[in-house]
Motif scaffolding. Structure first.
Motif, PDB file in Angstrom:
ATOM      1  N   PHE A 277       0.837  -1.202   0.000  1.00  0.00           N
ATOM      2  CA  PHE A 277       0.000   0.000   0.000  1.00  0.00           C
ATOM      3  C   PHE A 277       0.874   1.255   0.000  1.00  0.00           C
ATOM      4  N   ASP A 278       1.937   1.262   0.800  1.00  0.00           N
ATOM      5  CA  ASP A 278       2.822   2.427   0.833  1.00  0.00           C
ATOM      6  C   ASP A 278       3.425   2.696  -0.542  1.00  0.00           C
ATOM      7  N   ARG A 279       3.908   1.650  -1.196  1.00  0.00           N
ATOM      8  CA  ARG A 279       4.513   1.821  -2.520  1.00  0.00           C
ATOM      9  C   ARG A 279       3.480   2.333  -3.529  1.00  0.00           C
ATOM     10  N   ALA A 280       2.282   1.773  -3.447  1.00  0.00           N
ATOM     11  CA  ALA A 280       1.238   2.175  -4.386  1.00  0.00           C
ATOM     12  C   ALA A 280       0.793   3.613  -4.152  1.00  0.00           C
ATOM     13  N   VAL A 281       0.666   4.012  -2.896  1.00  0.00           N
ATOM     14  CA  VAL A 281       0.285   5.386  -2.575  1.00  0.00           C
ATOM     15  C   VAL A 281       1.338   6.354  -3.102  1.00  0.00           C
ATOM     16  N   ALA A 282       2.595   6.043  -2.869  1.00  0.00           N
ATOM     17  CA  ALA A 282       3.672   6.928  -3.321  1.00  0.00           C
ATOM     18  C   ALA A 282       3.673   7.067  -4.845  1.00  0.00           C
ATOM     19  N   TYR A 283       3.475   5.950  -5.553  1.00  0.00           N
ATOM     20  CA  TYR A 283       3.477   6.010  -7.019  1.00  0.00           C
ATOM     21  C   TYR A 283       2.262   6.774  -7.537  1.00  0.00           C
ATOM     22  N   ALA A 284       1.074   6.494  -6.987  1.00  0.00           N
ATOM     23  CA  ALA A 284      -0.139   7.184  -7.439  1.00  0.00           C
ATOM     24  C   ALA A 284      -0.023   8.688  -7.230  1.00  0.00           C
ATOM     25  N   ARG A 285       0.585   9.077  -6.142  1.00  0.00           N
ATOM     26  CA  ARG A 285       0.786  10.507  -5.894  1.00  0.00           C
ATOM     27  C   ARG A 285       1.751  11.094  -6.919  1.00  0.00           C
ATOM     28  N   ARG A 286       2.815  10.357  -7.218  1.00  0.00           N
ATOM     29  CA  ARG A 286       3.830  10.874  -8.134  1.00  0.00           C
ATOM     30  C   ARG A 286       3.272  11.071  -9.538  1.00  0.00           C
ATOM     31  N   VAL A 287       2.413  10.157 -10.006  1.00  0.00           N
ATOM     32  CA  VAL A 287       1.881  10.263 -11.371  1.00  0.00           C
ATOM     33  C   VAL A 287       0.523  10.953 -11.402  1.00  0.00           C
ATOM     34  N   ASP A 288       0.040  11.380 -10.207  1.00  0.00           N
ATOM     35  CA  ASP A 288      -1.221  12.118 -10.104  1.00  0.00           C
ATOM     36  C   ASP A 288      -2.397  11.338 -10.685  1.00  0.00           C
ATOM     37  N   ARG A 289      -2.492  10.073 -10.268  1.00  0.00           N
ATOM     38  CA  ARG A 289      -3.629   9.249 -10.674  1.00  0.00           C
ATOM     39  C   ARG A 289      -4.232   8.578  -9.448  1.00  0.00           C
ATOM     40  N   THR A 290      -5.489   8.166  -9.585  1.00  0.00           N
ATOM     41  CA  THR A 290      -6.201   7.502  -8.495  1.00  0.00           C
ATOM     42  C   THR A 290      -5.601   6.131  -8.227  1.00  0.00           C
ATOM     43  N   LEU A 291      -5.432   5.799  -6.958  1.00  0.00           N
ATOM     44  CA  LEU A 291      -5.042   4.449  -6.563  1.00  0.00           C
ATOM     45  C   LEU A 291      -6.305   3.625  -6.390  1.00  0.00           C
ATOM     46  N   TYR A 292      -6.405   2.544  -7.145  1.00  0.00           N
ATOM     47  CA  TYR A 292      -7.596   1.692  -7.124  1.00  0.00           C
ATOM     48  C   TYR A 292      -7.338   0.449  -6.289  1.00  0.00           C
ATOM     49  N   LEU A 293      -8.294   0.146  -5.408  1.00  0.00           N
ATOM     50  CA  LEU A 293      -8.268  -1.071  -4.596  1.00  0.00           C
ATOM     51  C   LEU A 293      -9.346  -2.005  -5.134  1.00  0.00           C
ATOM     52  N   PRO A 294      -8.990  -3.010  -5.950  1.00  0.00           N
ATOM     53  CA  PRO A 294      -9.999  -3.910  -6.523  1.00  0.00           C
ATOM     54  C   PRO A 294     -10.703  -4.719  -5.433  1.00  0.00           C
ATOM     55  N   PRO A 295     -11.791  -5.404  -5.785  1.00  0.00           N
ATOM     56  CA  PRO A 295     -12.466  -6.247  -4.796  1.00  0.00           C
ATOM     57  C   PRO A 295     -11.496  -7.224  -4.150  1.00  0.00           C
ATOM     58  N   GLY A 296     -11.663  -7.415  -2.863  1.00  0.00           N
ATOM     59  CA  GLY A 296     -10.810  -8.314  -2.104  1.00  0.00           C
ATOM     60  C   GLY A 296     -10.735  -7.867  -0.663  1.00  0.00           C
ATOM     61  N   THR A 297     -10.042  -8.665   0.128  1.00  0.00           N
ATOM     62  CA  THR A 297      -9.768  -8.330   1.523  1.00  0.00           C
ATOM     63  C   THR A 297      -8.265  -8.200   1.682  1.00  0.00           C
ATOM     64  N   TYR A 298      -7.818  -7.033   2.116  1.00  0.00           N
ATOM     65  CA  TYR A 298      -6.398  -6.725   2.222  1.00  0.00           C
ATOM     66  C   TYR A 298      -6.022  -6.634   3.696  1.00  0.00           C
ATOM     67  N   GLN A 299      -5.013  -7.379   4.088  1.00  0.00           N
ATOM     68  CA  GLN A 299      -4.546  -7.332   5.472  1.00  0.00           C
ATOM     69  C   GLN A 299      -3.554  -6.185   5.641  1.00  0.00           C
TER      70      GLN A 299
END
Length: 677
Positions: A277-299
């Motif tokens: 999640f940290d890596r994805a948040v950082a990348y989404a912020r850098r490219v100015d796009r929405t971070l999508y969490l597909p269906p599922g359960t994330y620990q």
């Protein structure tokens, strides 16, 4: 928020609260309270749909717009036992929505007829605790129409607290604070000889939890949902409070997003995904796009720090971010001893976070005890110019706790359920922010709060929200601040040590200044019993403790229905009653239908005005005016101004301006069920 033990308005011997027989809701079962019967009618008979246990027509235009319809179990067909109505604390009926529920023994069932097309259910329930605390699990069989049976696994691990604040998970624990005055013996146990015998478990409460289930397909209106406690269940009994029938939209897939799965997040929940999640948040912020969490359960077992980022799930029924509560090796600088799942802005002292947008997912925590220093909330920190929309927050300490200074937050269309403490709190310097169309149920403290501790909140609005069954404290509370608004909300069934709407100069809050608007709200079955004072409160109550309340407070267009004690109370604590006053409160265009005691109870110095306040079904004298208990020849220290149009005979000329009519604890007359005005 952190509670302090309240001082009594006096210290005269207490009496035990009498159980109040509540009015029947909507169309009730034709069986005696506590009786056992199969309700009259065929399977598939017309369902009884309610909002906060009332005919929806009585609350039209108030409360949150939600995707479900509510059905109370006490109105359904059952082979079980109807419990309640009852408004006493520490009872299963008293904590139930509408103050009634159905108790099932193994083999018994309750049936609901679907009032509309439905593809998901929420069941609010209670099962017993383990003998030594910590909870149990038990199955509940669910059938819909002619479909196959499904099983919900119910749990009491997040329910059943005991004892005095901040409570215990141990039913066998002795008093946590033997130096506090308690109602049960009308004494301070540590200073009493012989020492009183205090029963165990002491003050059990927080009995209920809820669980959601997607049905896999859409069922038609008229199909029957049967909830059965199976034979052989580990639970000696299962209480069903209500069923919410949902029509959930399909999963959302926003375009041009960054997918969290590409960064290693595990949608099965088997592997911990915080780093992903940290890596994805950082990348989404850098490219100015929405971070999508597909269906599922994330620990996720710790906080995810968010700043200048948009995170969107497929919908709160499909995307679940779930985590364990983790004990820290050493306490954090903020005093936290644990961490857990949550989405947090940076601290305001570090500049806060800005432009954060969270939507369309659930946060499932693992908080089972109240530790006020712990930051184990669903959403937290400081979020400027941000939005929170369409979340489901469950089993965290507080659903959302915002520490300002911060500005420009919008919270909407969110469900907050089964919290150990508050539902949402604007704490310290929150400005120009709103909460709307948010549904809050079963909090362990205030449902929605604005707390101006150290730095004042200003220009905030709580609008069109629903708060049901706060176990402790208030549905909506405002502690100091400037130009705030509480409007078009629906608040039902507060249980103890608080009520529906509260205006408090307490907990170190900054003064009230400017204008506070409390407009077009509806409360029902409020005006609760204050355990420490041994008196009944008002559905709306004003409490001067730290300082005067003297801002321009406008209570306009509100409806106070089926009040257990008073509709309106103005009170100061006994030790400060000669130092603080409540003034500048104006009531206009208010309707009061049913009070167990009075329309207005004044236990403070000060004044208030009343215009077009209509009341009916008043249990005692319209105005119970004790002032600050000096009973001077000049009359009460609290004055009432009649501005005209006050119908129902409750504000008779002889009561004005400050006639002493003090009855410290008047007898209670249970009001009839509210009806259209």
């Amino acid at each position: 928020m952190q509670r302090s033990v309240a001082g009594g308005a006096d210290r005269r011997p207490a009496v035990l609260i009498a159980r109040i027989v509540a009015a029947a809701v909507a169309v009730a079962l034709a069986v005696p309270a506590g009786g056992t019967a199969l309700a009259a009618g065929r399977a598939g008979a017309a369902p009884v749909v309610t909002r906060a246990g009332l005919d929806p027509a009585l609350v039209a235009g108030r409360g949150a717009a939600v995707d479900f319809v509510e059905q109370e179990a006490e109105n359904a067909r059952t082979t079980g036992t109807v419990i309640g109505p009852d408004r006493a604390a520490y009872t299963l009926a008293g904590e139930a929505s509408g103050r009634g529920a159905v108790r099932l023994s193994p083999g018994q069932y309750v049936e609901f007829t679907l009032p509309r097309a439905t593809n998901a259910l929420t069941v609010r329930y209670s099962i017993p605790d383990a003998p030594g605390g910590g909870g149990i699990t038990a199955p509940l069989r669910v059938t819909v129409g002619h479909g196959p049976a499904r099983t919900m696994t119910l749990t009491s691990r997040y329910a059943w607290l005991y004892n005095q604040y901040p409570f215990s998970n141990d039913p066998d624990a002795g008093l946590l604070h033997p130096d506090w005055w308690i109602t049960e013996c009308s004494c301070v146990p540590a200073a009493t000889t012989p020492a009183p015998v205090v029963g165990r478990p002491f003050r059990p409460h927080h009995f209920y939890d809820e669980q959601r289930m997607l049905l896999g397909r859409t069922h038609r209106a008229g199909e029957v949902v049967r909830l059965t406690a199976p034979v052989g269940s580990a639970a000696a009994w299962t209480v069903i409070d209500l069923l919410d029938a949902h029509l959930v939209a399909p999963p959302r897939v926003p375009p041009r997003t960054v997918d969290v799965l590409a960064f290693g997040a595990d949608p099965t929940g088997r592997r911990e995904s915080s780093a992903a999640f940290d890596r994805a948040v950082a990348y989404a912020r850098r490219v100015d796009r929405t971070l999508y969490l597909p269906p599922g359960t994330y620990q996720v077992n710790r906080h995810i720090t968010v700043d200048d980022v948009t995170i969107a799930g497929a919908g709160s029924w499909y995307t679940v971010v779930k985590g364990r509560e983790v004990t820290l090796e050493t306490p954090a600088p903020d005093g936290s001893r644990h961490t857990g799942v949550g989405f947090y802005g940076r601290d305001a002292a570090d500049g806060g976070s800005d432009n954060v947008h969270l939507s369309g997912f659930a946060v499932e925590g693992d908080v089972r005890e109240r530790i006020d220093t712990d930051q184990v909330n669903g959403v937290g920190g400081a979020l400027d110019h941000s939005t929170v929309d369409g979340l489901y927050l469950h089993h965290t300490k507080v659903g959302m706790w915002f520490d300002g200074p911060m500005t420009g937050l919008r919270v909407s269309n969110t469900v907050i359920a089964d919290q150990i403490a508050d539902g949402l709190n604007f704490h310290t310097g929150v400005t120009d922010s709103t909460v709307s169309h948010t549904f809050v149920r079963n909090t362990g403290d205030d449902g929605l709060a604005m707390w101006s501790e150290r730095t004042g909140n200003a220009r905030n609005t709580f609008d069109h929200n629903t708060v049901q069954s706060p176990v402790l404290a208030n549905g909506i509370a405002v502690y100091g601040g400037t130009d705030n608004t509480v409007s078009h909300n629906l608040v039902a069934d507060p249980v103890r040590e608080g009520s529906a709407i509260h205006v408090g100069s307490r907990f170190g809050a900054e003064p009230f200044t400017g204008r506070l608007g409390i407009t077009d709200n509806t409360t029902v079955r409020a005006g609760t019993y204050e355990l420490n004072w041994n008196i009944g409160l008002g559905a709306i109550w004003f409490y001067a403790l730290d300082r005067d309340i003297d801002a321009d407070i406008q209570v306009v267009g509100d409806h106070f229905l089926d009040n257990t004690y008073n509709a309106i109370m103005l009170v100061s604590d006994w030790p400060v009653k000669d130092r603080v006053r409540i003034t500048g409160v104006h009531f206009r265009d208010v309707r009061i239908d049913g009070t167990g005691t009075s329309v207005v109870s004044a236990r403070a110095a000060g004044s208030a005005s009343f215009a077009d306040v209509d009341a009916r079904n008043v249990g005692a004298v319209g105005v119970n005016n004790c002032g600050s208990f000096h009973f001077t020849p000049a009359g009460s220290e609290f004055g009432l101004t009649d501005l005209g149009g006050n119908d129902g005979g409750w504000l008779a000329p002889w009561l004005l301006p400050n006639t002493i009519t003090c009855d410290d604890r008047p007898p209670v007359v249970a009001p009839p069920a509210p009806t259209p005005w």
